[in-house]
Design a protein around this motif. Structure first.
Motif, short mmCIF file in Angstrom:
data_model
loop_
_atom_site.label_atom_id
_atom_site.label_comp_id
_atom_site.label_asym_id
_atom_site.label_seq_id
_atom_site.Cartn_x
_atom_site.Cartn_y
_atom_site.Cartn_z
N ILE B 29 6.98 -3.73 -10.86
CA ILE B 29 7.49 -3.08 -12.07
C ILE B 29 9.00 -2.98 -11.96
N GLU B 30 9.64 -3.42 -13.05
CA GLU B 30 11.11 -3.42 -13.06
C GLU B 30 11.63 -2.07 -13.56
N THR B 31 12.83 -1.76 -13.23
CA THR B 31 13.48 -0.57 -13.75
C THR B 31 13.57 -0.64 -15.27
N GLY B 32 13.24 0.46 -15.93
CA GLY B 32 13.34 0.52 -17.38
C GLY B 32 12.11 0.03 -18.10
N GLU B 33 11.11 -0.39 -17.38
CA GLU B 33 9.87 -0.86 -18.03
C GLU B 33 9.06 0.32 -18.56
N PHE B 34 8.24 0.06 -19.57
CA PHE B 34 7.24 1.02 -20.06
C PHE B 34 5.91 0.31 -19.96
N VAL B 35 5.12 0.70 -18.96
CA VAL B 35 3.88 -0.01 -18.66
C VAL B 35 2.69 0.87 -19.04
N ALA B 36 1.76 0.29 -19.80
CA ALA B 36 0.52 1.01 -20.11
C ALA B 36 -0.61 0.41 -19.28
N ILE B 37 -1.40 1.28 -18.64
CA ILE B 37 -2.55 0.80 -17.86
C ILE B 37 -3.80 1.20 -18.63
N MET B 38 -4.65 0.21 -18.89
CA MET B 38 -5.88 0.48 -19.63
C MET B 38 -7.09 0.02 -18.83
N ARG B 187 11.10 7.27 -26.81
CA ARG B 187 12.51 7.65 -26.85
C ARG B 187 13.07 7.69 -25.42
N LEU B 188 12.30 8.29 -24.51
CA LEU B 188 12.75 8.38 -23.12
C LEU B 188 12.94 6.99 -22.53
N ASN B 189 12.00 6.09 -22.87
CA ASN B 189 12.08 4.71 -22.36
C ASN B 189 13.31 4.01 -22.94
N ASP B 190 13.55 4.28 -24.23
CA ASP B 190 14.74 3.68 -24.87
C ASP B 190 16.01 4.16 -24.18
N GLU B 191 15.94 5.42 -23.67
CA GLU B 191 17.12 5.97 -23.00
C GLU B 191 17.24 5.47 -21.56
N GLY B 192 16.25 4.67 -21.11
CA GLY B 192 16.37 4.05 -19.78
C GLY B 192 15.33 4.45 -18.78
N ALA B 193 14.44 5.40 -19.15
CA ALA B 193 13.44 5.86 -18.18
C ALA B 193 12.37 4.80 -17.96
N THR B 194 11.94 4.66 -16.71
CA THR B 194 10.80 3.79 -16.39
C THR B 194 9.54 4.64 -16.52
N ILE B 195 8.58 4.12 -17.29
CA ILE B 195 7.37 4.92 -17.55
C ILE B 195 6.13 4.08 -17.25
N ILE B 196 5.21 4.70 -16.53
CA ILE B 196 3.89 4.07 -16.35
C ILE B 196 2.87 5.04 -16.93
#
Lengths: 818, 227
Positions: B29-38, B187-196
């Protein structure tokens, strides 16, 4: 319903044995403490209750107030009052004098030293002690009659079937034959009047000054009245009685009017009250402090309350675990009332199991308590079972009502839909913490008071008595006023191997007799002070090693050191005798420093006394008693009824006892006294406090245990409830150490608050109790620090297991927990 | 590369049964990614998230976070790592009932031993960010589900973590509140947060930049969404 309740309890026992065990053990301990202490308190309050109509048997007490002395109350009154009582008070039904003395009783080869009461023939009309044999009306009518206690008869004859048997009695050298006319039955309850023998007052005894002088303290006078109204009438007129009969004679040590600085009064004490009242009476060493007895009962009730708090706390804490059961029962049609009754019923059944445990614990503990407190306490099922039944019922209700209210109030829809068990919210948490605080506050306050009681008991044992107590043995009885025999005894003791020095004196540790007289400093306008006098014979300085603060000790080479002593003293007017003061006399006579008193002259009537030395106060009395000003004379002449004291070395105490007894028996073969250590003679002064200290220690230990049981149960519950929270905290970066610290802090916070809350009441109670002692310790911050530290350490150990388990929880598992 | 998982395995053992929750997971996972696990229930999504969040340990494999190898760290080091790098959002919010919203959010900073004034400032900012500042002094039980989840998100972001882990953040919420939470995460992801984020909702998964599908403890699909 009962079957449902029992089934639920059995199910709980299987599923949550720890909870049930904590509950039952806590309640059992609490009820056991309550039961044992109630029996103890009941015992203390039942003194003389076995004597019929004891409330209307009154003892005449004397009150003295003399310059330089604290006011004193004495159960021994001048017998000169006796004949006037009947004439002045028609309310009196019967009256008797009661003077105790050691009698040597002999029947054949058997000899017994008996604490014998010399009484009037009307004794049994006043105090109706039960007789095992004989007739109370005629038992004391013959001048040679003697009534024996059952134990004394057994000791002398091996049986109590001895009416009409002749025994030889010896009292102060008067050896006569007396006929056994009755046998006292063993008392069915505790009594303050328990003579080994009763005999009519001998004619020679009545010639003694204490029978004819108002200033003396001869013995007890008991009177019987019809009722409390008559008692009130007599009490109101006792001042008039003293004015009419006792005042006006300047030679008597009593006054109402002639010497306004002095006061002599009389009062009445019911036989039912003497056990508590005598704490303020001179020589009332076996008396018990009523407030301490009441505190014991309070401790019993509080121990039970602690257990109730435990039960309520555990039940409310775990109520959430039963929320689903309640919801399902309600869904199936149970009403709130049915559930309420069920839960209260469960609490009562749980308490009943605790009650059974309490009864068993009480059976085991009672013999130990009796031994510990020196009482004849025993299990009285006639009282215990109904009492326990009431306690179980009330305790069960107290334990069950609030939790039952909470449990029965759960709403099924809410509970069944919720993911978490209901906890009662912050108010329930506050209640639980509040109960823990109250529990520990009581426990900590007990513990602080217990520590103070134990320290005071220890202080009294090790108190600086103003002389060297080790290596001294004192005769257990005094000796006759026989110059030849006194000299022979001194010689016999002096030649006993191991004896360093020997002396005779009236005042010895645990004083038997006291005589007082008035002195005034020459040239002073401060007036007389009333002092305790003693005349010593022999090498007192080496025997007792009093601490000289100024001046010198007596020396037989100084002519004026050797006073005639006793009555001869007053027969030598115009003479000057050398005396030694104690520290209290020094200050009461107005001297600032010991050195300033040396050489000072004092007047006592027509006799002049020159102070040659000042010693530290020698404490021969209870720590409860105020130290009297004392003046000591030295004499080479024999004295009235002195005790012999011996300092020894180079041999063990027991060997010396045997040797000294042999020497004593050579001189006084008919007065078979032994020798006692200072500690033995003074043990009555502190044994009560020591025993009380033990009892308090056990009670406060149990209180802390009950509180810890509650804390443990609560910690188990909270640990379970907070596992999830720990998961969250760990997920947010908390380490195990931080969680451990947090949890310990949370568990111990109520304990700390309790310590703070307990401090002031504990200090007040301890101060109040200590104020009854003239020689006492100061309550120290260390008492608080020790108890608080130990309590927190115990509480921390109690919750440590749960806390560690919680702190070590894996966060992922903890987050799944509920 | 922010995260690199190699051959991650997670076994659960009881006396009689051994269950494989995760099997040979390789994931970057790269920095700044927004990954959804299903994936279906029991497929190992939450276990994977727990391992990524270091609140569970893999029984095998390697987990690198930046330059750090996390599987070699002890408990205290992992706790330090979590408080410095991670923020959590749970399905059931996991707010502590006995603390106010403000205190719950502050909790993420307390373990950093940050000065109180700075903590207060950051908490206020985080609450503003998710729109719950007016509820600061309330207790969780006094808030709606949506408000509680926003508070949980505030707690997750208050420490300015490198990675935000969200375990079914909309699972306990109604549609409107779920949408609001997803807005915030985006919004947080747009601001640069990496989210899983673990989710059961395909529509919410579509809002992520990448979607990973799991089945029986394995990653079966990893696709980038066209956004």
């Amino acid at each position: 319903m009962l079957i449902t309740i029992l089934r639920n309890i059995v199910r709980q026992a299987r599923r949550q044995p720890l909870y049930l065990a904590l509950n039952v053990i806590g309640l059992g301990l609490g009820m056991a403490v309550c039961l044992v202490l109630t029996l103890q308190v009941r015992y203390e309050y039942s003194f003389n209750a076995s004597i019929p109509d004891a409330a209307n048997v009154l003892r005449l007490d004397a009150h003295h107030m003399n310059p330089g002395n604290a006011p004193q109350e004495n159960a021994d009154v001048p017998f000169i009052a006796f004949p006037f009582l009947h004439t002045d008070f028609p309310q009196i039904l019967a009256t008797t004098r009661y003077e105790t003395a050691d009698y040597q009783l002999r029947a054949g080869d058997r000899r017994v030293t008996a604490d014998t009461a010399m009484v009037d023939p009307s004794f049994f009309d006043v105090i109706t002690l039960k007789l095992e044999r004989g007739n109370a009306r005629t038992a004391l009518t013959r001048p040679d009659a003697i009534v024996l206690s059952a134990n004394t008869a057994q000791a002398l004859f091996g049986t109590t079937d001895v009416l009409g048997r002749i025994i030889t009695t010896d009292h102060e050298g008067h050896r006569v034959s007396q006929t056994v006319t009755a046998i006292l039955a063993r008392p069915s309850g505790p009594v303050t009047i328990r003579p080994d023998a009763l005999t009519p007052i001998p004619a020679y005894e009545m010639e003694k000054p204490q029978f004819t002088r108002w200033g003396s303290s001869a013995g007890d006078i008991f009177i019987r009245v019809h009722n409390a109204v008559d008692r009130g009438v007599i009490s109101q007129n006792l001042t008039r009685f003293v004015i009419d009969h006792a005042s006006g004679d300047a030679n008597d040590d009593n006054s109402e009017g002639v010497h306004p600085e002095r006061h002599f009064g009389l009062s009445l004490v019911s036989l039912r009250e003497t056990h508590f009242h005598d704490l303020q009476v001179i020589g009332g060493d076996e008396a018990t402090d009523r407030s301490v007895v009441n505190i014991l009962e309070l401790i019993g009730v509080l121990a039970l309350l602690l257990a109730v708090f435990n039960a309520v706390n555990l039940a409310t804490a775990r109520a959430g675990l039963r929320a689903r059961e309640v919801a399902i029962r309600k869904t199936l049609g149970a009403t709130r009332m049915v559930l309420f009754v069920q839960f209260v019923g469960e609490a009562i059944v749980n308490t009943a199991v605790g009650g059974a445990l309490a009864l068993a614990l009480c059976e085991v503990a009672l013999p130990f308590t009796a031994a510990l407190t020196g009482t004849t306490l025993h299990m009285d099922y006639g009282f215990t079972l109904p009492f326990l039944f009431g306690v179980v019922l009330l305790t069960g209700l107290a334990c069950g009502l609030y939790p039952a209210l909470i449990l029965s109030s759960y709403q099924p829809a809410h509970v069944l839909a919720a993911t978490r068990m209901p906890s009662g919210g912050r108010s329930a948490a506050r209640l639980r913490n509040g109960l823990v605080i109250i529990q520990f506050a009581f426990a900590v306050a007990f513990a602080i008071c217990t520590l103070v009681v134990n320290r005071q008991a220890n202080f009294m044992q090790t108190l600086d008595l103003g002389f060297v107590r080790e290596g001294v043995l004192i005769s257990s009885g005094d000796m006759a006023n026989d110059a030849g025999k006194q000299r022979a005894l001194i010689e016999a003791l002096r030649h006993t191997p191991g004896v360093v020095s020997t002396c005779l004196s009236e005042l010895t540790p645990n004083i038997d007799n006291r005589h007082r007289f008035d002195v005034t400093p020459v040239g002073s306008h401060s007036g007389d002070i009333h002092v305790l006098g003693d005349t010593i014979v022999g090498d007192y300085a080496t025997t007792y090693r009093p601490r000289l603060l100024a001046g010198r000790w007596f020396d037989s080479s100084h002519g004026e050191d050797d006073s005639p002593g006793d009555d001869a003293f007053y027969k030598a007017p115009g003479k000057t005798w050398n005396v030694v003061l104690n520290r209290t006399a020094l200050s009461r006579l107005g001297f600032v420093r010991p050195e300033s008193a040396v050489g000072a002259l004092l007047k006592s009537g027509s006799v002049t006394l020159r102070v040659i030395g000042v010693t530290k106060d020698m404490l021969f009395i209870s720590a409860r008693e105020d130290v009297s000003p004392q003046i000591t004379f030295y004499s080479t002449a024999p004295q009235s009824y002195p005790h012999a004291s011996v300092r020894f070395s180079g041999a063990s105490e027991n060997i010396m006892r045997t040797r000294l007894k042999l020497a004593w028996d050579q001189v006084f073969p008919d007065a078979p006294y032994g020798f006692e250590t200072v500690q033995e003679r003074m043990s009555t002064f502190y044994i009560t406090e020591q025993r009380r200290g033990w009892l308090f220690s056990i009670a406060s230990g149990i209180a802390v245990t009950i509180a810890c049981l509650g804390l443990y149960g609560l910690a188990s519950f909270i640990a379970l409830r907070r596992t999830h929270e720990v998961g969250i905290r760990k997920a947010l970066g908390a380490t195990s150490q931080k969680v451990l610290t947090l949890m310990l802090r949370d568990f111990l916070r109520p304990v700390l608050v309790a310590c703070v809350l307990a401090a002031v009441p504990a200090w007040l109670v301890a101060q109040s109790w200590l104020s009854g002692f003239h020689q006492r310790i100061a309550v120290s911050w260390l008492d608080f620090a020790i108890v608080v530290s130990v309590t927190i350490a115990i509480a921390a150990l109690t919750v440590l297991g749960q806390t560690l388990r919680l702190a070590r929880a894996e966060p992922a598992c903890a987050l799944r927990a509920e | 590369m922010l995260i690199e998982l190699s051959h991650i395995q997670r076994l659960y053992r009881s006396d009689e049964v051994q269950t494989t929750a995760l099997q040979d997971i390789d994931l970057q996972i790269e920095t700044g990614e927004f990954v959804a696990i299903m994936g279906p229930s029991g497929c190992g999504k939450s276990t994977l998230l727990n391992i990524l969040g270091t609140i569970d340990r893999p029984t095998g494999g390697s987990y690198r976070f930046g330059t750090q190898e996390l599987t070699a760290m002890n408990e205290a080091e992992l706790a330090k790592f979590r408080r410095e790098h991670l923020g959590y959002v749970f399905q059931s919010f996991n707010l502590i009932d006995e603390l106010t919203i403000e205190e719950n959010i502050e909790l993420a900073l307390i373990y950093r031993e940050m000065p109180k004034s700075e903590r207060r400032e950051r908490v206020a900012h985080a609450m503003d960010h998710v729109g719950i500042a007016h509820r600061a002094r309330h207790y969780p039980s006094q808030l709606s589900g949506g408000q509680q989840q926003r508070a949980a998100i505030a707690r997750a972001i208050v420490g300015q973590p490198s990675l935000i882990l969200a375990d079914e953040p909309t699972g306990n919420l109604d549609t409107d509140n779920g949408a609001q939470v997803m807005d915030i995460l985006q919004r947080l992801n747009d601001e640069g947060a990496t989210i899983i984020m673990v989710t059961h909702s395909p529509s919410h998964a579509d809002l992520a930049r990448r979607r990973i599908d799991m089945l029986d403890g394995q990653v079966v699909v990893s696709v980038r969404n066209a956004i």
